[in-house]
Write an enzyme that holds these catalytic residues in place. Structure first.
Site, PDB file in Angstrom:
ATOM      1  N   ARG A  72      17.717  61.418  62.125  1.00  0.00           N
ATOM      2  CA  ARG A  72      18.475  61.198  63.357  1.00  0.00           C
ATOM      3  C   ARG A  72      19.944  60.932  62.997  1.00  0.00           C
ATOM      4  NH1 ARG A  72      17.661  56.764  65.080  1.00  0.00           N
ATOM      5  NH2 ARG A  72      16.034  55.990  63.709  1.00  0.00           N
ATOM      6  N   TYR A 200      16.095  68.867  63.481  1.00  0.00           N
ATOM      7  CA  TYR A 200      15.296  67.769  62.939  1.00  0.00           C
ATOM      8  C   TYR A 200      14.621  66.953  64.054  1.00  0.00           C
ATOM      9  CZ  TYR A 200      13.814  63.241  61.541  1.00  0.00           C
ATOM     10  OH  TYR A 200      13.034  62.134  61.417  1.00  0.00           O
ATOM     11  N   GLY A 201      13.396  66.572  63.832  1.00  0.00           N
ATOM     12  CA  GLY A 201      12.519  65.787  64.712  1.00  0.00           C
ATOM     13  C   GLY A 201      13.166  65.016  65.839  1.00  0.00           C
ATOM     14  N   LYS A 209      12.213  60.316  71.187  1.00  0.00           N
ATOM     15  CA  LYS A 209      13.202  59.241  71.320  1.00  0.00           C
ATOM     16  C   LYS A 209      14.131  59.463  72.514  1.00  0.00           C
ATOM     17  CE  LYS A 209      11.486  56.727  68.197  1.00  0.00           C
ATOM     18  NZ  LYS A 209      11.382  56.913  66.829  1.00  0.00           N
ATOM     19  N   HIS A 229      10.063  50.665  71.653  1.00  0.00           N
ATOM     20  CA  HIS A 229       9.816  51.279  70.339  1.00  0.00           C
ATOM     21  C   HIS A 229       8.699  50.483  69.652  1.00  0.00           C
ATOM     22  CE1 HIS A 229      11.800  52.800  66.320  1.00  0.00           C
ATOM     23  NE2 HIS A 229      10.778  53.543  66.660  1.00  0.00           N
ATOM     24  N   SER A 251      12.861  51.817  62.721  1.00  0.00           N
ATOM     25  CA  SER A 251      12.384  53.049  62.106  1.00  0.00           C
ATOM     26  C   SER A 251      12.088  52.835  60.620  1.00  0.00           C
ATOM     27  CB  SER A 251      13.446  54.141  62.260  1.00  0.00           C
ATOM     28  OG  SER A 251      13.716  54.326  63.638  1.00  0.00           O
ATOM     29  N   ALA A 252      10.971  53.397  60.187  1.00  0.00           N
ATOM     30  CA  ALA A 252      10.528  53.305  58.787  1.00  0.00           C
ATOM     31  C   ALA A 252      10.340  51.862  58.320  1.00  0.00           C
ATOM     32  CB  ALA A 252      11.463  54.076  57.856  1.00  0.00           C
ATOM     33  N   CYS A 253       9.855  51.009  59.236  1.00  0.00           N
ATOM     34  CA  CYS A 253       9.571  49.614  58.884  1.00  0.00           C
ATOM     35  C   CYS A 253       8.111  49.241  59.106  1.00  0.00           C
ATOM     36  CB  CYS A 253      10.474  48.674  59.666  1.00  0.00           C
ATOM     37  SG  CYS A 253      12.185  48.756  59.112  1.00  0.00           S
ATOM     38  N   GLY A 254       7.236  50.242  59.231  1.00  0.00           N
ATOM     39  CA  GLY A 254       5.816  49.934  59.156  1.00  0.00           C
ATOM     40  C   GLY A 254       4.993  50.038  60.429  1.00  0.00           C
ATOM     41  N   LYS A 255       5.494  50.708  61.480  1.00  0.00           N
ATOM     42  CA  LYS A 255       4.684  50.806  62.698  1.00  0.00           C
ATOM     43  C   LYS A 255       3.446  51.671  62.481  1.00  0.00           C
ATOM     44  CE  LYS A 255       8.054  52.207  65.268  1.00  0.00           C
ATOM     45  NZ  LYS A 255       9.048  52.076  64.178  1.00  0.00           N
ATOM     46  N   THR A 256       3.648  52.879  61.920  1.00  0.00           N
ATOM     47  CA  THR A 256       2.495  53.774  61.738  1.00  0.00           C
ATOM     48  C   THR A 256       1.462  53.105  60.840  1.00  0.00           C
ATOM     49  OG1 THR A 256       3.903  55.693  62.033  1.00  0.00           O
ATOM     50  CG2 THR A 256       1.787  56.075  60.962  1.00  0.00           C
ATOM     51  N   ASN A 257       1.948  52.420  59.807  1.00  0.00           N
ATOM     52  CA  ASN A 257       1.020  51.747  58.894  1.00  0.00           C
ATOM     53  C   ASN A 257       0.232  50.649  59.585  1.00  0.00           C
ATOM     54  OD1 ASN A 257       1.201  52.433  55.754  1.00  0.00           O
ATOM     55  ND2 ASN A 257       3.091  53.010  56.800  1.00  0.00           N
ATOM     56  N   ASP A 280       4.316  54.484  67.766  1.00  0.00           N
ATOM     57  CA  ASP A 280       5.789  54.504  67.820  1.00  0.00           C
ATOM     58  C   ASP A 280       6.370  54.036  69.151  1.00  0.00           C
ATOM     59  OD1 ASP A 280       8.159  55.174  66.239  1.00  0.00           O
ATOM     60  OD2 ASP A 280       8.504  56.792  67.663  1.00  0.00           O
ATOM     61  N   ASN A 372      12.933  60.793  54.165  1.00  0.00           N
ATOM     62  CA  ASN A 372      12.550  60.809  55.575  1.00  0.00           C
ATOM     63  C   ASN A 372      11.717  62.052  55.899  1.00  0.00           C
ATOM     64  OD1 ASN A 372      12.569  59.728  58.255  1.00  0.00           O
ATOM     65  ND2 ASN A 372      14.143  61.207  58.846  1.00  0.00           N
ATOM     66  N   SER A 373      11.022  62.594  54.893  1.00  0.00           N
ATOM     67  CA  SER A 373      10.126  63.718  55.191  1.00  0.00           C
ATOM     68  C   SER A 373       8.989  63.202  56.063  1.00  0.00           C
ATOM     69  CB  SER A 373       9.602  64.347  53.901  1.00  0.00           C
ATOM     70  OG  SER A 373       8.990  63.378  53.080  1.00  0.00           O
ATOM     71  N   ARG A 374       8.441  64.082  56.881  1.00  0.00           N
ATOM     72  CA  ARG A 374       7.517  63.630  57.936  1.00  0.00           C
ATOM     73  C   ARG A 374       6.318  64.557  58.066  1.00  0.00           C
ATOM     74  NH1 ARG A 374       9.125  58.973  61.371  1.00  0.00           N
ATOM     75  NH2 ARG A 374      11.076  58.354  60.410  1.00  0.00           N
TER      76      ARG A 374
HETATM   77  P1  GTP Z   1       9.230  55.477  62.205  1.00  0.00           P
HETATM   78  O1  GTP Z   1       8.273  56.600  62.315  1.00  0.00           O
HETATM   79  O2  GTP Z   1      10.522  55.888  61.577  1.00  0.00           O
HETATM   80  O3  GTP Z   1       9.465  54.765  63.495  1.00  0.00           O
HETATM   81  O4  GTP Z   1       8.644  54.449  61.083  1.00  0.00           O
HETATM   82  P2  GTP Z   1       7.443  53.376  61.107  1.00  0.00           P
HETATM   83  O5  GTP Z   1       7.942  52.095  61.665  1.00  0.00           O
HETATM   84  O6  GTP Z   1       6.243  53.964  61.731  1.00  0.00           O
HETATM   85  O7  GTP Z   1       7.215  53.124  59.545  1.00  0.00           O
HETATM   86  P3  GTP Z   1       5.978  53.543  58.597  1.00  0.00           P
HETATM   87  O8  GTP Z   1       4.700  52.874  58.989  1.00  0.00           O
HETATM   88  O9  GTP Z   1       5.949  55.020  58.491  1.00  0.00           O
HETATM   89  O10 GTP Z   1       6.441  52.911  57.210  1.00  0.00           O
HETATM   90  C1  GTP Z   1       7.658  53.245  56.604  1.00  0.00           C
HETATM   91  C2  GTP Z   1       7.667  52.834  55.165  1.00  0.00           C
HETATM   92  O11 GTP Z   1       7.398  51.429  55.045  1.00  0.00           O
HETATM   93  C3  GTP Z   1       6.613  53.540  54.319  1.00  0.00           C
HETATM   94  O12 GTP Z   1       7.197  53.924  53.115  1.00  0.00           O
HETATM   95  C4  GTP Z   1       5.559  52.498  54.092  1.00  0.00           C
HETATM   96  O13 GTP Z   1       4.888  52.686  52.879  1.00  0.00           O
HETATM   97  C5  GTP Z   1       6.353  51.195  54.118  1.00  0.00           C
HETATM   98  N1  GTP Z   1       5.509  50.062  54.622  1.00  0.00           N
HETATM   99  C6  GTP Z   1       4.768  50.050  55.755  1.00  0.00           C
HETATM  100  N2  GTP Z   1       4.090  48.888  55.896  1.00  0.00           N
HETATM  101  C7  GTP Z   1       4.429  48.132  54.827  1.00  0.00           C
HETATM  102  C8  GTP Z   1       4.058  46.807  54.396  1.00  0.00           C
HETATM  103  O14 GTP Z   1       3.283  46.092  55.047  1.00  0.00           O
HETATM  104  N3  GTP Z   1       4.620  46.361  53.234  1.00  0.00           N
HETATM  105  C9  GTP Z   1       5.488  47.137  52.508  1.00  0.00           C
HETATM  106  N4  GTP Z   1       5.987  46.618  51.386  1.00  0.00           N
HETATM  107  N5  GTP Z   1       5.847  48.390  52.873  1.00  0.00           N
HETATM  108  C10 GTP Z   1       5.338  48.883  54.017  1.00  0.00           C
HETATM  109  C1  SPV Z   2      12.234  56.984  64.112  1.00  0.00           C
HETATM  110  O1  SPV Z   2      13.239  57.266  63.446  1.00  0.00           O
HETATM  111  O2  SPV Z   2      12.078  55.862  64.663  1.00  0.00           O
HETATM  112  C2  SPV Z   2      11.153  57.969  64.252  1.00  0.00           C
HETATM  113  C3  SPV Z   2      11.404  59.334  63.801  1.00  0.00           C
HETATM  114  O3  SPV Z   2      10.105  57.649  64.783  1.00  0.00           O
HETATM  115  S1  SPV Z   2      12.381  60.247  64.911  1.00  0.00           S
HETATM  116  O4  SPV Z   2      11.512  60.979  65.810  1.00  0.00           O
HETATM  117  O5  SPV Z   2      13.191  61.135  64.118  1.00  0.00           O
HETATM  118  O6  SPV Z   2      13.199  59.347  65.697  1.00  0.00           O
HETATM  119 MN    MN Z   3      10.113  55.437  65.405  1.00  0.00          MN
END
Ligand code: GTP
Ligand code: SPV
Ligand code: MN
Length: 593
Positions: A72, A200-201, A209, A229, A251-257, A280, A372-374
């Site tokens: 983004r 890009y996504g 978004k 979000h 973003s990329a702080c662990g929601k999907t996980n 998300d 940020n590969s997806r």
């Molecule tokens: P967006 O799709 O961008 O909104 O991201 P997201 O919030 O869904 O993040 P996602 O779950 O994809 O995790 C992003 C990164 O954080 C990955 O590299 C995970 O491995 C890492 N991560 C997720 N959960 C944890 C956790 O509990 N501990 C640590 N150390 N890393 C984590």
């Molecule tokens: C984010 O960045 O929070 C995502 C990926 O979930 S994107 O769709 O590119 O916004």
């Molecule tokens: Mn997101």
């Protein structure tokens, strides 16, 4: 080409847009498998997609974006409201006339020699009272195929829309993927999005978004609901009861996980299960019983690939084993499969990296997949997808959880003292930046409710809206509010909490608090668990009593600096910051003295 709707506002807009972009041909997306399969074949023939091994990854494809177009672009994302004040101090703003003139100038004639695809889509199950319709016009097959995974796409959408004018217009033009002419513009007053020069996504899947957060947050403000979000998960306790949590992390702080975590063994043995409703975005409304209910408006996961593996997120990995589009990962030429950093310890040696260059994982010095590969995977592939996923009424929410990446300061978990204090906690969130957006990585920035890149209006008005939503439900029915931090680091820079599945240990305390079953310690920032109330069975070696004490510590000196940082951030909003939040800040300052 036969029109697929008689809706006069849809037809008028499509006429105006196609006159502008001048496509050679127009295709209405009906959502049928036959049509999608023909498009996949066409994209493979042109090189836009690469078909992966049908036995190992049935129905899966790889796509590489342009090198300058991998995340983004917040600095090129605009909210085009009649006045700058309406967009607020944290959004880029352009006057609507200026935005339309600039983007239409760029879009003009840009489909020449190309095909226009008309995608009718529903955010939320078709026909749910929560759901909203959008129409995206795009010149990218990649966008069509991703949208067909991420949203409910096809004729049924036009059928439910009927003649209504309540739908979001979305124009996407690839143009020349020129970075300096890339713009993602939102016109909340007109229910309109225009995106140019990206593939890009988050910049081009306009239902995600752009609509489901930026436009929808504005709609929710006007219509008394919320677009957040946030992931949604259900925790099934051994007695079979399921409690739902919505959690907002940047973003990329662990929601999907978190959304699809696998409980630690000791919890599994007791009978705990986690059900994923969404990873998300949440749309939240007050239900007939006075509680808040949430749906996931999406139909798939657009997840971060690196870091996803059988141990960290087995369910996400399983979700990508069929019908998935991978973007900017490594192509393993030997098996015709995909790879990314930390998938396993055997990177392919005869491979192509995300840039399209030969790559040998045994010798490589640079990552093969973009950070940020997806993957774009159908939600129904997820082994723990909730039976409530399609429930048009949504699921009742017990707790809202905020969190971010904070190497220091924020404890593992704490609970806000009230709804309004919870809004304060959300409004003052901060997190280290990630690769999900272009720009520096690892810089702490304020990201209220994880919405800083996604709020379609003045964030101070948005906080007031949160306060008002809380006031609209009875105090005993309002979700309890928490803050978590999985990312505390020790002096060597290692994570102090194992995270991933073990985060259930924290969610368990959260649910117990919601049910009045767990005690807490009152601290200057809110209620913290007693150390003995975080169940460490099975991870005693990893998390010593000292470590737990450290990550549950509240250091007044650090919080004094934090309070000053919050005050500085609030100052951007002048006197618009709700008085309730100013009071919470004053209390925090007094508490940490
Ligand atoms: P967006 O799709 O961008 O909104 O991201 P997201 O919030 O869904 O993040 P996602 O779950 O994809 O995790 C992003 C990164 O954080 C990955 O590299 C995970 O491995 C890492 N991560 C997720 N959960 C944890 C956790 O509990 N501990 C640590 N150390 N890393 C984590
Ligand atoms: C984010 O960045 O929070 C995502 C990926 O979930 S994107 O769709 O590119 O916004
Ligand atoms: Mn997101």
């Amino acid at each position: 080409m036969t029109e697929r709707t008689k809706n006069p506002t849809v037809l008028a807009w499509l006429k105006e847009m196609t006159d502008l972009v001048q496509p050679d041909a127009v295709v209405w997306i009906d959502g049928s498998e036959t049509q999608l399969e023909a498009l996949r074949k066409e994209a493979c023939a042109s090189g836009e997609l690469h078909k992966l091994n049908e036995d190992l990854l049935p129905g899966c494809y790889l796509h590489r974006t342009a090198l300058n177009d991998v995340a983004r672009v917040e600095h090129r994302t605009f909210i085009c409201t009649p006045t700058k004040e309406m967009a607020g101090p944290t959004n880029n703003w352009m006057a609507p006339e200026e935005g339309y003139a600039l983007l239409k100038g760029i879009a003009k004639g840009s489909y020449k020699g190309r095909t226009a695809y008309i995608i009718p889509y529903s955010m939320g199950p078709v026909g749910s009272p929560f759901s909203k319709v959008g129409v995206e016009l795009t010149d990218s097959i990649y966008v069509v195929l991703n949208m067909a995974i991420m949203a409910r796409v096809g004729q049924a959408v036009f059928d439910t829309l009927g003649d209504s004018d309540d739908w979001v217009r979305g124009l996407h033009c690839r143009c020349g993927i020129e970075e300096e002419k890339r713009y993602i513009c939102h016109f909340p007053q007109d229910n309109t999005i225009i995106s140019v020069n990206s593939g890009y996504g988050g910049n081009v899947l306009l239902g995600k978004k752009c609509f489901a957060l930026r436009i929808a947050s504005y709609q929710g403000w006007k219509e008394q609901w919320m677009a957040e979000h946030m992931l949604i998960l259900g925790i099934e306790k051994p007695n079979g009861e399921v409690k739902y949590i919505c959690a907002a992390f940047p973003s990329a702080c662990g929601k999907t996980n978190l959304a699809m975590l696998i409980p630690p063994e000791s919890y599994r043995k007791k009978g705990y299960k986690v059900w994923c409703v969404g990873d998300d975005i949440s749309w939240i409304r007050k239900g007939a019983d006075g509680r808040l209910y949430a749906i996931n408006p999406e139909n798939g996961f657009f997840g971060v690939a690196p870091g996803t593996n059988a141990k960290s997120n087995f369910n996400a990995l399983e979700s990508t084993r069929k019908g998935t589009i991978f973007t900017n990962v490594v192509l393993d030429k030997t098996g015709n499969t995909v790879w990314w950093e930390s998938l396993d310890k055997n990177p392919p040696t005869d491979a192509i990296d995300w840039k399209g260059n030969p790559w040998n994982g045994a010798e490589a010095t640079a990552p093969g997949a973009h950070p940020n590969s997806r993957f774009t995977a159908p939600a129904q592939n997820c082994p723990c997808i909730s039976p409530e996923f399609e429930n048009p009424q949504g699921v009742p929410i017990s707790a809202f959880v905020f969190g971010g990446r904070r190497a220091k300061l924020a404890p593992l978990v704490y609970q806000a003292k009230s709804w309004n204090h919870g809004v304060f906690v959300g409004s003052s969130m901060a997190s280290e930046t990630t690769a999900a957006a272009a720009g520096a990585v690892g810089v702490v920035r304020r990201d209220p409710m994880a919405m800083i890149p996604f709020c379609g209006y003045d964030m101070a008005d948005y906080w007031q809206h949160w306060i008002d939503m809380g006031a609209s439900v009875d105090a005993d029915k309002a979700p309890k509010v928490f803050h978590v931090n999985w990312f505390r680091k020790d002096d060597e820079g290692s994570f102090m909490w194992p995270g991933f599945g073990d985060n259930l240990r924290v969610l368990d305390w959260i649910i117990d608090r919601c049910e009045g079953k767990a005690e807490a310690v009152e601290t200057p920032i809110g209620y913290l668990p007693k150390a003995e109330d975080i169940d460490l069975e099975g991870i005693e070696d990893e998390v010593s009593a000292d470590t737990l004490a450290t990550i549950l510590d509240v250091d007044p000196a650090l919080w004094r600096t934090e309070a000053a940082g919050i005050a500085e951030f609030y100052a951007k909003f002048g006197d618009k910051v709700p008085v309730e939040l100013q009071e919470c800040l004053a209390t925090l300052k007094a508490n940490v003295g």
